[in-house]
Design a protein around this motif. Structure first.
Motif, short mmCIF file in Angstrom:
data_model
loop_
_atom_site.label_atom_id
_atom_site.label_comp_id
_atom_site.label_asym_id
_atom_site.label_seq_id
_atom_site.Cartn_x
_atom_site.Cartn_y
_atom_site.Cartn_z
N ASP A 105 10.13 -21.25 -7.93
CA ASP A 105 9.94 -21.23 -6.47
C ASP A 105 8.60 -20.56 -6.19
N ALA A 106 7.58 -21.34 -5.82
CA ALA A 106 6.24 -20.79 -5.59
C ALA A 106 6.22 -19.81 -4.44
N ASP A 107 7.02 -20.07 -3.40
CA ASP A 107 7.06 -19.18 -2.26
C ASP A 107 7.63 -17.82 -2.66
N GLN A 108 8.69 -17.84 -3.41
CA GLN A 108 9.30 -16.59 -3.88
C GLN A 108 8.37 -15.86 -4.84
N ALA A 109 7.70 -16.61 -5.70
CA ALA A 109 6.77 -15.99 -6.64
C ALA A 109 5.62 -15.30 -5.90
N LEU A 110 5.11 -15.94 -4.84
CA LEU A 110 4.02 -15.33 -4.08
C LEU A 110 4.50 -14.08 -3.35
N GLU A 111 5.72 -14.11 -2.84
CA GLU A 111 6.30 -12.93 -2.18
C GLU A 111 6.34 -11.76 -3.15
N ARG A 112 6.75 -12.03 -4.38
CA ARG A 112 6.84 -10.96 -5.38
C ARG A 112 5.46 -10.46 -5.77
N ALA A 113 4.49 -11.36 -5.87
CA ALA A 113 3.12 -10.94 -6.19
C ALA A 113 2.57 -10.07 -5.07
N MET A 114 2.84 -10.45 -3.83
CA MET A 114 2.39 -9.66 -2.69
C MET A 114 2.91 -8.23 -2.78
N ARG A 115 4.17 -8.08 -3.15
CA ARG A 115 4.75 -6.74 -3.23
C ARG A 115 4.15 -5.92 -4.37
N VAL A 116 3.79 -6.58 -5.46
CA VAL A 116 3.13 -5.87 -6.56
C VAL A 116 1.76 -5.36 -6.10
N PHE A 117 0.97 -6.24 -5.49
CA PHE A 117 -0.34 -5.82 -4.98
C PHE A 117 -0.18 -4.73 -3.92
N TRP A 118 0.80 -4.86 -3.07
CA TRP A 118 1.07 -3.90 -2.00
C TRP A 118 1.37 -2.52 -2.58
N GLY A 119 2.19 -2.48 -3.60
CA GLY A 119 2.59 -1.20 -4.18
C GLY A 119 1.59 -0.61 -5.15
N GLN A 120 0.83 -1.46 -5.87
CA GLN A 120 -0.03 -0.97 -6.94
C GLN A 120 -1.52 -1.14 -6.69
N GLY A 121 -1.88 -1.88 -5.63
CA GLY A 121 -3.29 -2.15 -5.39
C GLY A 121 -3.80 -3.26 -6.29
#
Length: 210
Positions: A16-32
């Motif tokens: 699921d590309a949408d779900q994968a992008l959501e998870r990537a966003m949270r990684v960038f959000w939390g870790q920079g």
């Protein structure tokens, strides 16, 4: 061979590309940007690097897509604030939205647009520039909205919309930094309310005070 090739091109990705992008966003959000390694990203997204590159491009392109998702999702309060009927209501919605977005349960603390690449080195320079442009774009939108407020008598005629827009962004960015440092929702709402107490009064008696 031709038929088999076409079938391969049309084959679904298998994730699921949408779900994968959501998870990537949270990684960038939390870790920079620089703190988020490709291993961190692909592990969170549940895909391998080949699939990530095929679906989203390189890390920098993935970051830009994640920032777009953040803008349309957790940071959507900013665009909504511009539609408020008075300048003070714009400011209140923007600052209270900043508090909500940076302290909401289940999400990383702080703001992706503020902390995502503030101290980036050379590898993260483009991400840092992307975020600076992102912040500057909204400052310009705020300024335009406040210019209209001056024209409508919703703000005193001597008000500098550019300075006032920068003031709001500075308070909002400070809220994000404080949230990332552990400040609570209640703490930061008090900060937002104090900033609003300094708001210039409307000069048109027909304007609602909000």
């Amino acid at each position: 061979m031709e038929i088999r090739r076409k079938a391969s091109i049309g084959r679904p990705r298998g994730f699921d590309a949408d779900q994968a992008l959501e998870r990537a966003m949270r990684v960038f959000w939390g870790q920079g940007y620089e703190g988020a390694s490709l291993t961190d990203l692909t592990s969170a997204m549940g895909i391998n690097r080949t699939s990530m590159y095929a679906a989203f491009g390189n890390k920098e392109e993935l970051f830009r897509k994640a920032l777009e998702r953040y803008t349309e999702g957790p940071a959507s309060y900013a665009a909504s604030a511009l539609r408020e009927p008075t300048a003070r209501q714009v400011a209140a919605a923007f600052l209270h939205g900043s508090v909500w977005a940076t302290t909401r349960p289940g999400c990383p603390a702080g703001c992706l647009g503020v902390q995502g690449a503030l101290a980036a080195g050379d590898p993260g320079r483009k991400a840092r520039d992307t975020l600076a442009a992102w912040r500057n774009e909204f400052t310009s939108l705020l300024r335009d909205r406040l210019e209209r407020a001056v024209e409508e008598g919703d703000l005193p005629p001597g008000t500098d919309p550019g300075v006032l827009a920068r003031y709001l962004m500075t308070v909002s960015n400070g809220i994000a930094v404080q949230a990332a440092g552990g400040a609570t929702d209640d703490d930061l709402r008090q900060v937002a309310d104090m900033a609003l107490r300094c708001w210039p009064p409307a000069t048109d008696p027909n304007q609602p005070t909000g």
